[in-house]
Scaffold this active site. Structure first.
Site, PDB file in Angstrom:
ATOM      1  N   ASP A  72      14.958  -2.614  59.214  1.00 53.59           N
ATOM      2  CA  ASP A  72      15.029  -4.017  59.637  1.00 53.59           C
ATOM      3  C   ASP A  72      16.406  -4.647  59.399  1.00 53.59           C
ATOM      4  O   ASP A  72      17.040  -4.411  58.372  1.00 53.59           O
ATOM      5  CB  ASP A  72      13.993  -4.837  58.853  1.00 53.59           C
TER       6      ASP A  72
ATOM      7  N   HIS B 231      16.914  -8.219  60.842  1.00 55.75           N
ATOM      8  CA  HIS B 231      16.462  -9.607  60.716  1.00 55.75           C
ATOM      9  C   HIS B 231      17.579 -10.645  60.727  1.00 55.75           C
ATOM     10  O   HIS B 231      17.611 -11.551  59.891  1.00 55.75           O
ATOM     11  CB  HIS B 231      15.603  -9.772  59.449  1.00 55.75           C
TER      12      HIS B 231
ATOM     13  N   ASP C 215      13.064  -4.879  64.555  1.00 57.11           N
ATOM     14  CA  ASP C 215      13.193  -6.100  63.746  1.00 57.11           C
ATOM     15  C   ASP C 215      14.665  -6.499  63.585  1.00 57.11           C
ATOM     16  O   ASP C 215      15.183  -6.654  62.485  1.00 57.11           O
ATOM     17  CB  ASP C 215      12.496  -5.959  62.388  1.00 57.11           C
TER      18      ASP C 215
ATOM     19  N   ASN D 101       7.989  -5.229  65.372  1.00 54.18           N
ATOM     20  CA  ASN D 101       6.953  -6.232  65.645  1.00 54.18           C
ATOM     21  C   ASN D 101       7.538  -7.632  65.843  1.00 54.18           C
ATOM     22  O   ASN D 101       6.892  -8.496  66.411  1.00 54.18           O
ATOM     23  CB  ASN D 101       5.901  -6.242  64.533  1.00 54.18           C
ATOM     24  N   HIS D 102       8.780  -7.824  65.396  1.00 54.77           N
ATOM     25  CA  HIS D 102       9.389  -9.136  65.629  1.00 54.77           C
ATOM     26  C   HIS D 102      10.027  -9.246  67.008  1.00 54.77           C
ATOM     27  O   HIS D 102      10.403 -10.348  67.404  1.00 54.77           O
ATOM     28  CB  HIS D 102      10.417  -9.446  64.544  1.00 54.77           C
TER      29      HIS D 102
ATOM     30  N   HIS E 178       8.641   1.792  64.191  1.00 53.81           N
ATOM     31  CA  HIS E 178       8.863   0.638  63.329  1.00 53.81           C
ATOM     32  C   HIS E 178       7.827   0.509  62.210  1.00 53.81           C
ATOM     33  O   HIS E 178       8.158   0.356  61.047  1.00 53.81           O
ATOM     34  CB  HIS E 178       8.889  -0.658  64.132  1.00 53.81           C
TER      35      HIS E 178
ATOM     36  N   HIS F  85       9.840  -1.835  58.532  1.00 51.43           N
ATOM     37  CA  HIS F  85       8.735  -2.784  58.494  1.00 51.43           C
ATOM     38  C   HIS F  85       8.414  -3.379  57.146  1.00 51.43           C
ATOM     39  O   HIS F  85       7.980  -4.515  57.051  1.00 51.43           O
ATOM     40  CB  HIS F  85       7.488  -2.113  59.070  1.00 51.43           C
TER      41      HIS F  85
END
Lengths: 467, 378
Positions: free
Chosen positions: A55, A57, A83, A115-116, A258, A332
């Site tokens: 990730d 982010h 992500d 998932n983001h 992910h 994740h």
């Protein structure tokens, strides 16, 4: 931005400086990216060497730190496990930079979906608001979301070496354990951002704690530090003879996804059959791949996240065996140490957002996998060719080492590939054998970029606490 | 309670004014010499107070709107329209609030006919009194809030503006606004009291006379509540404040207890980051270093004089052990929560600690909280 080229390079330069590019340029990049991504399967085949990242982010400055530690694109091949956006303050710049790099160097960087990367999640966790704030409209968010729908769901890394070429660095000051000798078969190396060795485990090392293999030391484990000759035969190599002493045992492929596994997916081929070009559904196989987590349970469990499932060691081991995988790499979940191997190293979580949300105090990691037979992992391939569809990782598909120049494309090993589908079909009926040796794994651990490098005193991240 | 600390932080910082020139949050203003520019920063500080207070109140409204908490009064203290907060924060606010609710409920329901006294330190925009009135209409509650004048004035203002609030302070209709001056900072009645008071003054009057706290009854079983309040003061000051209650305001044998909500574990990676992040906002948590672990919280309660019980649990434990499975399912269903690891990390760094002195016979708090499980480890 006509036909990439200098305009694209300019956009990349601008984004590297953490400055957003104009809306029309975003639209064009997203369009080109979609054209590229639509050609990718749900599961992209990626040749080692490759550096696997978790990730991000929106922590742009930490992404720059990641490139500093792991090498820049296109010198290093990267696989980002999703992500890219949400939570951090620079989702836009982070994602667009990665996307521009993808368009500019399509064979050097692989992006899969997290998932983001979803309309619904980004409206809750920040990316939507960030786009509105930076552009005054949701157009850019919409363009990006359309790209999200085309991102692959997973990647299969093939041709990774089961042993690492030892890094030529000093021990880290924090090091308290004995480093494995250089002439042993190095299974794991962990380096800090200064390229100092935090620890190094040989494959037969009892120190390898949770990554210890259920195997006996090979009598032929005196494998040379600099293997001769370089082997490009997909997976199989005489240098990976540790577990049973049988030369030529191939390392399996590495599945990157992910989140994790799905009760609806027992073979990688089933992932390939999904219709992925849509918003992430609330349930079903596609959702699970992006949302699930490994956990210390038997079988499957309900996920407290409200999407996906929890899955235990038995599920992973069975899946890996059935699909001839040596490892699942996933992201994740925040892990304070940057990475976490579980279930006898059959699955690893890689987390690449240091000091997550400017609050968690964690370090980040990236996972480097070397090219099989490479005697110098730091020498990167100079071309981006890939042996798409090469089935070299398939059990039994290779018997002796293929000698070829390590600088050539692993695609040269295509002769061994019989097509994943056929082999996988055959596999389901095969007699269970011991599990595979995992690939040699070099973790580079790094901390958050120094605050003063962010150059944003006016918008200092303010972390929330329950105060 | 969602972050109603916000307004008390800058105020409490004035207490430390002799060490720091209470700078505005996040402006990187240097620390001044003792007593420097105290007056000059007043306006800026008040402004910061108002902003953070409204932020906090809005945060609470967000939690209410999403269904985490039932609190029809939170909205009256929020002026700005609330923005939706991250699920992580909503969940944390839920755990904290419901944990304290549970301890208070068990106090309220033990010997339901006997009067109960609650003293909320640094209460801010807390709505607990109004919620208790609804929940226990028959109970005799003597409720006290202590906070700085700026906060109590604002609170009384909000109360005066909303019939839903001031009507709760009236026992008989017709209800009308309270007879208060326009800028009143204190309010006193047999059931609800707002004391405009710098808490540290309770620590200064060691042998002399303590500040008067009207209607504080020395013989009514009392629960003292500190939600992120005492943690901003020096440990020695906190100890004196608590002694004032234990020995002077509510002396033995009256049963008295303390419920603390505050952070723990300042020395791991998350804790260090928290301290560093907060210090850039000029927020400091002196007692966090003094009582870093659950065991330290227990010991501190015991040595303070809460000798009949001294317990503590982190809020992660409380979420897992205190919240029923049904309720967990309900809360989990309110929002998709993707920040599980982060939430757990956050929840493990806050605790509820509760201790009591039962005094005379009956063991009021021992009975009330006998089924309230603490965490064994830590």
């Amino acid at each position: 931005m006509s036909s990439g080229g200098s305009d694209l390079d300019k956009a990349i330069a601008q984004l590297r400086a953490c400055r957003p590019i104009p809306e029309n340029q975003v639209r064009e990049v997203c369009y080109k990216a979609r054209e590229l991504l639509i050609e990718e399967g749900n599961v992209v085949t990626v040749d080692a060497p490759v550096t696997i990242c978790g990730d991000i982010h929106g922590q742009f400055h930490d992404l720059m730190e990641l490139f500093r530690v792991g090498g820049d694109v296109p010198d290093t091949n990267y696989l980002f496990m999703g992500d890219f956006v949400d939570r951090g303050f620079y989702s836009l710049e982070s994602f667009l930079l990665l996307l521009c790099l993808k368009v500019r160097y399509p064979d050097r960087i692989t992006l899969i979906r997290g998932n983001h990367e979803s309309r619904q999640i980004t409206t809750v966790y920040g990316f939507y608001d960030e786009c509105l704030r930076k552009y005054g409209s949701a157009n850019v968010w919409r363009h990006c979301c359309e790209v999200f729908d085309y991102l692959a769901l997973g990647a299969l890394v093939i041709g990774a070496s089961t042993t690492l070429t030892p890094t030529d660095g000093p021990p880290a000051p924090t090091n308290t354990t004995q480093l494995a000798p250089l002439d042993s078969e190095i299974e794991i190396e962990t380096l800090n951002a200064a390229n100092e060795i935090m620890y190094r485990y040989a494959r037969d090392s009892s120190q390898a704690s949770n990554s210890q293999q259920p195997s006996t030391q090979s009598p032929s484990a005196s494998s040379p530090t600099i293997p001769t000759p370089s082997n490009i035969g997909p997976a199989g190599t005489s240098a990976t003879s540790s577990s049973s002493g049988s030369p030529g045992t191939p390392g399996g492929a590495i599945l990157c996804v992910h989140g994790g596994l799905s009760p609806l997916i027992d073979t990688i081929d089933k992932i390939r059959l999904l219709d992925r070009k849509q918003e992430v559904p609330h349930e079903g196989a596609m959702c699970d791949l992006l949302w699930s987590d490994p956990d210390e349970i038997d079988g499957w469990g309900l996920s407290p996240r409200g999407a996906g499932f929890l899955f235990g060691a038995d599920i992973v081991k069975c899946f890996n065996y059935k699909n001839d995988l040596s490892l699942i790499a996933r992201a994740h979940q925040l892990v304070m140490e940057g990475f976490k191997e579980m279930f006898e190293s059959s699955i690893v979580t890689v987390w690449s957002a240091p000091n997550y949300c400017y609050r968690c105090g964690n370090v980040a990691a990236i996972l480097e996998l070397e090219e099989d037979g490479s005697n110098a992992g730091f020498v990167r391939r100079s071309n981006g060719e890939r042996g798409a569809g090469a089935g070299g990782w398939i059990l039994g598909s290779n018997v002796g080492p293929n000698t070829s120049n390590r600088h050539s494309s692993p695609g040269a090993g295509n002769g061994n590939g019989n097509g994943n589908a056929n082999r996988l079909g055959a596999l389901t009926d095969s007699v269970p054998q011991r599990r595979r040796d995992g690939p040699g794994r070099r973790y580079r651990v790094f901390e958050a970029a120094p605050q003063d490098s962010r150059g944003m005193p006016a918008k200092k991240p303010v972390a929330d606490y329950f105060l | 309670m969602s972050t109603h600390h916000h307004h008390e932080i800058p105020n409490l910082r004035t207490l430390l004014g002799s060490r720091r020139g209470g700078g505005t949050r996040g402006r990187g203003r240097g620390r001044g010499p003792p007593g420097s520019s105290h007056e000059g920063n007043e306006a800026a500080r008040d402004n910061a107070v108002r902003n953070t207070d409204q932020d906090a109140a809005g945060s609470r409204v967000s939690c209410v709107k999403l269904g985490y908490l039932l609190d029809p009064y939170a909205q009256f203290f929020a002026i700005q329209p609330s923005t939706r907060r991250l699920p992580l924060l909503n969940r944390g606010t839920y755990v904290r609030t419901s944990a304290i609710d549970l301890l208070v409920d068990r106090f309220m329901t033990i010997a339901p006919d006997a009067p109960k006294q609650i003293v909320s330190l640094g209460a801010g925009t807390d709505t607990r009194f109004f919620r208790l009135r609804d929940k226990y209409p028959e109970a005799t509650i003597i409720y006290h809030e202590i906070d700085f004048p700026a906060n109590t004035t604002a609170k009384l203002n909000s109360i005066q503006r909303h019939a839903q609030l001031y009507s709760k302070l009236r026992t008989t209709p017709p209800s009308s606004p309270l007879a208060l001056e326009s800028m009143a900072s204190s309010y006193h009645s047999p059931t609800y009291n707002i004391h405009a008071l710098d808490l540290r003054t309770l620590a200064i009057f060691e042998d002399g006379q303590l500040p008067s706290l009207p209607n504080l009854d020395p013989s009514t079983p009392t629960l003292i509540l500190s939600e992120m309040c005492l943690v901003y003061l020096q440990a020695s000051v906190v100890s004196k404040i608590l002694s004032a209650f234990l020995d002077r305001y509510v002396p033995a044998p009256t049963p008295i207890s303390l419920v603390l909500y505050e952070p723990i574990l300042p020395n791991d990676a998350f804790g260090r980051t928290m301290i560093s992040n907060l210090s850039t906002r000029d927020i400091h948590l002196p007692t966090l270093a003094t009582y870093p672990k659950l065991a330290d919280e227990r010991l501190r309660l015991k040595s303070q004089g809460f000798s009949n019980g001294f317990k503590a649990a982190d809020t992660d434990f409380i979420w897992r052990e205190w919240v029923s499975e049904d309720e967990k399912e309900r809360v989990a269903g309110l929002e998709m929560l993707d920040e599980l690891e982060e939430l757990e990390l956050l929840l493990r760094h806050y605790c509820i600690a509760w201790g009591w002195r039962d005094g005379g016979e009956g063991g009021l708090f021992t009975t009330a909280w006998k089924d309230t499980r603490q965490q064994e480890e830590g």
